[in-house]
Scaffold this active site. Sequence first.
Site, PDB file in Angstrom:
ATOM      1  N   GLU A   1       0.793  -1.237   0.000  1.00 52.34           N
ATOM      2  CA  GLU A   1       0.000   0.000   0.000  1.00 52.34           C
ATOM      3  C   GLU A   1       0.824   1.285   0.000  1.00 52.34           C
ATOM      4  OE1 GLU A   1      -2.826  -0.360   3.222  1.00 52.34           O
ATOM      5  OE2 GLU A   1      -3.516  -2.302   2.536  1.00 52.34           O
TER       6      GLU A   1
ATOM      7  N   ASN B   1       1.957  -5.130  -3.205  1.00 50.00           N
ATOM      8  CA  ASN B   1       0.550  -5.421  -2.905  1.00 50.00           C
ATOM      9  C   ASN B   1      -0.213  -4.126  -2.601  1.00 50.00           C
ATOM     10  OD1 ASN B   1      -1.488  -7.481  -2.221  1.00 50.00           O
ATOM     11  ND2 ASN B   1      -1.264  -6.769  -0.099  1.00 50.00           N
TER      12      ASN B   1
ATOM     13  N   HIS C   1     -10.593  -5.800  -2.068  1.00 52.08           N
ATOM     14  CA  HIS C   1     -11.638  -5.595  -1.061  1.00 52.08           C
ATOM     15  C   HIS C   1     -12.770  -4.880  -1.792  1.00 52.08           C
ATOM     16  CE1 HIS C   1      -9.137  -6.934   2.203  1.00 52.08           C
ATOM     17  NE2 HIS C   1      -8.174  -6.089   1.848  1.00 52.08           N
TER      18      HIS C   1
ATOM     19  N   GLU D   1      -6.397 -10.462  -1.193  1.00 57.09           N
ATOM     20  CA  GLU D   1      -7.188 -10.211   0.032  1.00 57.09           C
ATOM     21  C   GLU D   1      -8.675 -10.138  -0.289  1.00 57.09           C
ATOM     22  OE1 GLU D   1      -5.671  -6.888   2.302  1.00 57.09           O
ATOM     23  OE2 GLU D   1      -3.582  -7.413   1.897  1.00 57.09           O
TER      24      GLU D   1
ATOM     25  N   ASP E   1     -12.433  -9.994  -0.569  1.00 58.17           N
ATOM     26  CA  ASP E   1     -13.701 -10.072   0.160  1.00 58.17           C
ATOM     27  C   ASP E   1     -14.666  -9.111  -0.523  1.00 58.17           C
ATOM     28  OD1 ASP E   1     -12.643  -7.655   1.217  1.00 58.17           O
ATOM     29  OD2 ASP E   1     -12.372  -8.471   3.231  1.00 58.17           O
TER      30      ASP E   1
HETATM   31  O1  G2I Z   1      -7.446  -3.528   6.524  1.00 58.09           O
HETATM   32  C1  G2I Z   1      -7.645  -4.704   5.796  1.00 58.09           C
HETATM   33  C2  G2I Z   1      -6.366  -5.167   5.163  1.00 58.09           C
HETATM   34  C3  G2I Z   1      -5.923  -4.192   4.104  1.00 58.09           C
HETATM   35  N1  G2I Z   1      -4.739  -4.645   3.421  1.00 58.09           N
HETATM   36  C4  G2I Z   1      -3.625  -5.008   4.284  1.00 58.09           C
HETATM   37  C5  G2I Z   1      -4.043  -5.971   5.367  1.00 58.09           C
HETATM   38  O2  G2I Z   1      -2.969  -6.230   6.222  1.00 58.09           O
HETATM   39  C6  G2I Z   1      -5.221  -5.423   6.152  1.00 58.09           C
HETATM   40  O3  G2I Z   1      -5.522  -6.390   7.162  1.00 58.09           O
HETATM   41  C7  G2I Z   1      -6.084  -5.880   8.333  1.00 58.09           C
HETATM   42  C8  G2I Z   1      -6.402  -7.042   9.262  1.00 58.09           C
HETATM   43  O4  G2I Z   1      -7.354  -7.851   8.661  1.00 58.09           O
HETATM   44  C9  G2I Z   1      -6.935  -6.521  10.583  1.00 58.09           C
HETATM   45  O5  G2I Z   1      -7.042  -7.609  11.512  1.00 58.09           O
HETATM   46  O6  G2I Z   1      -5.180  -4.990   8.942  1.00 58.09           O
HETATM   47  C10 G2I Z   1      -5.762  -4.390  10.097  1.00 58.09           C
HETATM   48  C11 G2I Z   1      -4.815  -3.321  10.616  1.00 58.09           C
HETATM   49  O7  G2I Z   1      -4.657  -2.294   9.695  1.00 58.09           O
HETATM   50  C12 G2I Z   1      -6.017  -5.453  11.150  1.00 58.09           C
HETATM   51  O8  G2I Z   1      -6.635  -4.871  12.254  1.00 58.09           O
HETATM   52  C13 G2I Z   1      -5.963  -4.972  13.459  1.00 58.09           C
HETATM   53  C14 G2I Z   1      -6.558  -3.993  14.432  1.00 58.09           C
HETATM   54  O9  G2I Z   1      -6.401  -2.680  13.903  1.00 58.09           O
HETATM   55  C15 G2I Z   1      -5.862  -4.076  15.751  1.00 58.09           C
HETATM   56  O10 G2I Z   1      -6.501  -3.234  16.679  1.00 58.09           O
HETATM   57  C16 G2I Z   1      -5.872  -5.531  16.235  1.00 58.09           C
HETATM   58  O11 G2I Z   1      -5.102  -5.634  17.405  1.00 58.09           O
HETATM   59  O12 G2I Z   1      -6.054  -6.283  13.984  1.00 58.09           O
HETATM   60  C17 G2I Z   1      -5.311  -6.450  15.161  1.00 58.09           C
HETATM   61  C18 G2I Z   1      -5.346  -7.921  15.575  1.00 58.09           C
HETATM   62  O13 G2I Z   1      -6.656  -8.365  15.717  1.00 58.09           O
END
Ligand code: G2I
Length: 445
Positions: free
Chosen positions: A157, A199, A235, A262, A264
């Site tokens: 990103e 990515n 997404h 990714e 969805d």
């Molecule tokens: O935002 C969706 C995705 C966009 N592209 C890059 C990916 O890496 C990203 O994944 C998401 C995860 O699915 C989330 O799970 O990235 C988020 C962070 O930017 C993740 O969220 C984080 C929460 O912000 C935290 O508070 C939490 O501790 O997930 C962490 C673990 O559950």
Amino acid sequence: MLRHPRRLLAAALALSAGAAGLVLAGTADAATTLGASAAEKGRYFGAAIAAGRLGDATYTRLLTTEFTSVTPENEMKWDATEPQQGRFTFTNGDRILNQGLSNGSKVRGHALLWHAQQPGWAQSLSGSALRTAAINHVTQVATHYRGKIYAWDVVNEAFADGGSGGRRDSNLQRTGNDWIEAAFRAARAADPGAKLCYNDYNTDGINAKSTGIYTMVRDFKARGVPIDCVGFQSHLGTGVDSTYQANLQRFADLGVDVQITELDVAQGANQANIYATVTRACLAVARCTGITVWGIRDTDSWRTGDNPLLFDGSGNRKAAYTSVLNALNAGGTTTPTSSPTSTPTSVPSAGCSATVSLNSWNGGYVATVRVRAGSSAVNGWTVTVALPGGSALTGVWSATGSGTSGTVSFGNVAYNGQIPAGGSTEFGFQGTGSGPTATPACRAS
Ligand code: G2I
């Protein structure tokens, strides 16, 4: 026998699918899981998974029966792997890795550098201190997982949304525009066997952002910066751009693999159709090597309330699941193979020359080959290299290859065939055993 790297990939996919005990191509019956169906088309079907959910029996049952690739949703990110500078923790990343490997799956590494989810200490760095720390991070993490990762999201990103087509502002970007290529070079040196991906999201069609990335990838290929693949996060909302497939194809035409990384899709009347459209687009692009959905059940998704995945909260298959499976099982795929190439029979002549530099370790090497035009411009080239006994080719970039052992030859790809008089270009390959010691032969066509 003449072989092309994409055939090697297909063979590798078949092997990994075989390890999972799947039924492969040649059977008359349609396969009944996402992973098996994708494998019949020479592709993987993966999911992002979370270490904290691996104790959930429904989750792991779906994971191990349906998917042939895993991506850690958060466990290999910078804040997770280097919470304090120079102190690395791989416990949860290793859990994802081992879950994938023990199931015969590929593992996609995600993500080495990103403006988000940086540990606090990195957020407060800038300039050369941040650059050095970032490159060290890439080197240490890619080295820890060396030889085990199918593809790394090296940089995530880094481009801005909107119409500029330029880079996103971030602390990493402010270290200098070359931070992305520095990261890719460090990743290649640390794990030469992993495919290295860029990515991003909002790249789900031909638009200003995807064109900015396209221009960067084209530049990287022309200058020999090691990049092997581009990830399209996908997404999606309630529609999909009509240029989705054409966009994948234009990147593939640059000589990189493309992957849906990714996926969805918002719940709604179009969800199943959009999933099918994306699946068909990947199958129609020979260099689209696989699809990853960002979670397993709706309740596992980061998009709370969107219900964007293939299984409901109880683990039941949704209409979107059936739609993807049917698309995978339908005909009309473009398989990851290429037309046969021939071994050059003529003696290499003047017109071009080639030199090779090696980065070797015990059991393997990466070779970087510089191809130089003589006093006349070159319009297409073939470089022939003698590999020592016991050496086998495992990958090629910025060239097409034929042969895997003994004398192997490499031809230019579309963007690096023309070299002006006195100019040069670069390609590379990697292999097991010892690298070549003799000077390669170069033939201009
Ligand atoms: O935002 C969706 C995705 C966009 N592209 C890059 C990916 O890496 C990203 O994944 C998401 C995860 O699915 C989330 O799970 O990235 C988020 C962070 O930017 C993740 O969220 C984080 C929460 O912000 C935290 O508070 C939490 O501790 O997930 C962490 C673990 O559950």
